[in-house]
Design a protein around this motif. Structure first.
Motif, mmCIF file in Angstrom:
data_model
loop_
_atom_site.group_PDB
_atom_site.id
_atom_site.type_symbol
_atom_site.label_atom_id
_atom_site.label_comp_id
_atom_site.label_asym_id
_atom_site.label_seq_id
_atom_site.Cartn_x
_atom_site.Cartn_y
_atom_site.Cartn_z
ATOM 1 N N VAL A 5 1.075 -1.241 0.097
ATOM 2 C CA VAL A 5 -0.179 -0.231 -0.784
ATOM 3 C C VAL A 5 0.876 1.280 -0.155
ATOM 4 O O VAL A 5 1.643 1.286 0.589
ATOM 5 N N LYS A 8 1.415 7.565 1.562
ATOM 6 C CA LYS A 8 0.619 8.321 1.682
ATOM 7 C C LYS A 8 -1.053 7.592 1.774
ATOM 8 O O LYS A 8 -2.087 8.234 2.582
ATOM 9 N N ASP A 9 -1.676 5.929 1.341
ATOM 10 C CA ASP A 9 -2.414 5.382 1.397
ATOM 11 C C ASP A 9 -3.127 5.035 3.077
ATOM 12 O O ASP A 9 -4.423 4.615 3.225
ATOM 13 N N MET A 10 -1.927 4.989 3.991
ATOM 14 C CA MET A 10 -2.297 3.511 4.782
ATOM 15 C C MET A 10 -2.667 5.165 5.953
ATOM 16 O O MET A 10 -2.902 6.195 5.896
ATOM 17 N N LYS A 11 -3.181 3.951 6.522
ATOM 18 C CA LYS A 11 -3.710 4.301 8.137
ATOM 19 C C LYS A 11 -2.570 4.813 9.598
ATOM 20 O O LYS A 11 -1.744 4.151 8.492
ATOM 21 N N TRP A 23 4.623 10.626 6.959
ATOM 22 C CA TRP A 23 3.241 10.570 6.298
ATOM 23 C C TRP A 23 2.585 11.657 6.590
ATOM 24 O O TRP A 23 1.812 12.348 6.212
ATOM 25 N N ARG A 27 0.004 14.464 4.142
ATOM 26 C CA ARG A 27 -1.184 15.248 4.685
ATOM 27 C C ARG A 27 -1.589 16.364 4.388
ATOM 28 O O ARG A 27 -0.756 17.132 3.594
ATOM 29 N N ARG A 40 -15.229 12.771 7.408
ATOM 30 C CA ARG A 40 -14.607 11.514 7.673
ATOM 31 C C ARG A 40 -15.169 11.197 9.113
ATOM 32 O O ARG A 40 -15.680 10.218 8.692
#
Length: 79
Positions: A5, A8-11, A23, A27, A40
């Protein structure tokens, strides 16, 4: 086989400590990005606790408890 993954798309919980500055730099801290994140979060809360097939008092109780805490802080600002 598990595909990697993109960072940028990681939690946040999946990010390693060494990757945290990178990271955070990815954002969106513009007013629109912050508003989108709040939206969200609200949608996630609403769908998890309020908009359920078999309702309960859990979600509404949390909102009321939050209101009580915030009003207590506002009333007793000297503490």
């Amino acid at each position: 086989v598990c595909a990697a993954v993109p960072l940028k798309d990681m939690k946040l919980l999946d990010v390693k400590l060494g990757q945290l500055p990178t990271w955070l730099a990815m954002r969106d801290f513009t007013p629109g990005g912050i508003a989108g994140a709040l939206r969200r979060g609200y949608d996630r809360y609403y769908n998890k606790y309020i908009n359920v097939r078999k309702g309960g008092l859990g979600g509404i109780s949390m909102v009321l408890a939050g209101y009580v805490v915030v009003s207590y802080i506002w009333s007793y600002s000297h503490l």
